[in-house]
Design an enzyme around this catalytic site. Structure first.
Site, mmCIF file in Angstrom:
data_model
loop_
_atom_site.group_PDB
_atom_site.id
_atom_site.type_symbol
_atom_site.label_atom_id
_atom_site.label_comp_id
_atom_site.label_asym_id
_atom_site.label_seq_id
_atom_site.Cartn_x
_atom_site.Cartn_y
_atom_site.Cartn_z
ATOM 1 N N LYS A 1 -64.709 9.590 -46.820
ATOM 2 C CA LYS A 1 -63.793 10.096 -45.813
ATOM 3 C C LYS A 1 -62.838 11.151 -46.394
ATOM 4 O O LYS A 1 -62.798 11.369 -47.597
ATOM 5 C CB LYS A 1 -63.031 8.920 -45.186
HETATM 6 C C1 LIG Z 1 -66.505 5.276 -41.715
HETATM 7 C C2 LIG Z 1 -66.344 4.852 -40.320
HETATM 8 C C3 LIG Z 1 -66.035 3.539 -39.973
HETATM 9 C C4 LIG Z 1 -66.041 2.430 -40.987
HETATM 10 O O1 LIG Z 1 -65.140 2.574 -42.003
HETATM 11 P P1 LIG Z 1 -65.333 1.720 -43.351
HETATM 12 O O2 LIG Z 1 -64.075 2.021 -44.091
HETATM 13 O O3 LIG Z 1 -66.552 2.247 -44.036
HETATM 14 O O4 LIG Z 1 -65.446 0.302 -42.953
HETATM 15 C C5 LIG Z 1 -65.800 3.224 -38.649
HETATM 16 N N1 LIG Z 1 -65.904 4.148 -37.691
HETATM 17 C C6 LIG Z 1 -66.220 5.427 -37.973
HETATM 18 C C7 LIG Z 1 -66.288 6.414 -36.859
HETATM 19 C C8 LIG Z 1 -66.483 5.814 -39.287
HETATM 20 O O5 LIG Z 1 -66.855 7.068 -39.561
#
Ligand SMILES: *Cc1c(COP(=O)(O)O)cnc(C)c1O
Length: 401
Positions: free
Chosen positions: A186
């Site tokens: 992210k």
């Molecule tokens: C990455 C992501 C998640 C999950 O996040 P994690 O930290 O990997 O659990 C949920 N929703 C969206 C839209 C994402 O891109």
């Protein structure tokens, strides 16, 4: 995906503060922790960045989405409108909340459309989990009209869109609660981490309790206080919070660099025949983590991805590659191969997941090619990528070119 590009001295310094005290737990141990509270600082930094009254850090973005939904009042048997294009975590969170996911159509913003939402509303609809995909934002004016008309509970899974905003208001703050992910891919990463934001004190308190077995955290001695709700353990560790804190401080710079690169790419690609772009409702609020191209049709997109791969250039499609972000990859959901199928078993399937009415999603995701933008690119690297993309598109569509 820039966060991982910037692991450096600031992250090390924040981690080191925690290691020096040896207190990896966010609560208690006042005598030993030397006033080091990284989870609290991380929350304050995110709240400041996005302009939220409250932020609550948890173990990951999936947990943040679940906490946001539960704290916003979504629960057993509620229908929650969701997009068919999202990371599967959104859908898992709805089911874990005891609620029923109802898929609605998206549009060229890559997010739920107001029209799609309208068509999916039933008397049992409680709310929407709106997902801002690929670093961009949904068309908020149109969506807020539907939300207000039907008095829906809005929760935003902004897992991919921290740093993005619409008309100056951050993603995550349009409804009752929002969630961000700090996983390794992210815009800012904690290794693993997530954070829930809200402007509503009650929602914040509920999430804070729910994510730590219902401890109310009032008073200084966690463990000996009151327990107003049942919850679960979604706590973040001080080590992860320390990294998230340092990374959050980098977000404004990352967003700026991403935008510079994305604008340059879009300028250079705008005169390539056959190329258009996913619609960005407020370009000034783009977090610009991805360049999102739309080709004229799925065949052209397939051929372009093949040309890109042959040339060793990044760029992927969420439909006809094995990405895990579109409903055509979710056979487990269609067949309810899940331990959290209970809401469906108890309340019945709200839709036939094998025959959804989502024509626009099928069309748009079939034509989409996304490219992760790296904040550390040089202008020369950006230009080289634009040229390579142009060549691939021209090869894929000689007639159009
Ligand atoms: C990455 C992501 C998640 C999950 O996040 P994690 O930290 O990997 O659990 C949920 N929703 C969206 C839209 C994402 O891109």
């Amino acid at each position: 995906m820039p966060g991982m590009e910037f692991f450096g001295a600031q992250e090390r310094a924040e981690i080191n503060d925690v290691l020096e005290t040896g207190i990896l737990f966010r609560y208690n141990h006042e005598a030993q922790r030397n006033n080091v509270y990284k989870a609290r600082e991380f929350e304050a930094e995110v709240a400041k960045l996005v302009g939220a009254n409250y932020a609550h850090a948890v173990a990951n973005g999936s947990a943040a989405a679940l906490c946001a939904m539960v704290a916003a009042g979504i629960g057993a048997g509620d229908e929650v409108i969701v997009p068919p294009f999202t990371y599967v975590a959104t859908i898992e969170a709805v089911l874990l909340a005891g609620a029923l996911p109802v898929f609605a159509d998206i549009d060229e913003t890559l997010c739920l459309s107001a029209e799609g939402i309208r068509r999916a509303i039933t008397p049992r609809t409680k709310g929407i989990c709106l997902v801002h995909m690929c670093g961009q934002m949904a068309d908020m004016d149109a969506i807020m009209d539907v939300v207000n008309e039907h008095n829906l509970v809005l929760v935003e899974d902004a897992g991919q869109a921290m740093g993005a905003s619409y008309k100056g208001i951050s993603t995550g703050l349009w409804g009752r609660a929002g969630a961000y992910s700090f996983d390794f891919f992210k815009i800012a990463t904690a290794g693993e981490g997530g954070i829930m934001v809200t402007n509503d004190e009650q929602v914040y308190r509920f999430a804070d309790n729910y994510s730590d077995h219902g401890h109310d955290h009032i008073g200084s001695n966690r463990g000996m206080e009151q327990h107003p709700v049942l919850g679960f353990n979604y706590r973040i560790s001080e080590l992860h919070a320390a990294v998230g804190l340092a990374q959050t401080r980098r977000v404004p710079t990352i967003v700026q660099q991403n935008n510079t690169h994305k604008k340059r790419l879009m300028d250079r690609l705008s005169n390539v025949a056959g190329v258009s772009f996913a619609r960005i409702p407020d370009p000034s609020g783009d977090s610009a983590t991805f360049l999102n191209l739309l080709l004229p049709n799925e065949a052209a997109a397939r051929q372009t991805v093949a040309e890109l791969q042959a040339a060793g250039v990044g760029g992927f499609n969420y439909w006809f590659t094995n990405m895990y972000h579109f409903i055509n990859q979710w056979d487990h959901l269609k067949e309810m191969r899940t331990a959290s199928a209970l809401p469906i078993e108890k309340f019945g399937a709200p839709q036939d997941y094998n025959n959804l009415d989502i024509p626009k999603a099928q069309e748009v995701i079939g034509r989409l090619i996304s490219f992760g933008i790296r904040a550390t690119w040089t202008p020369e690297e950006v230009d080289a990528l634009a040229d390579q993309i142009g060549v691939a598109v021209n090869r894929a569509m000689p007639v159009a070119a």
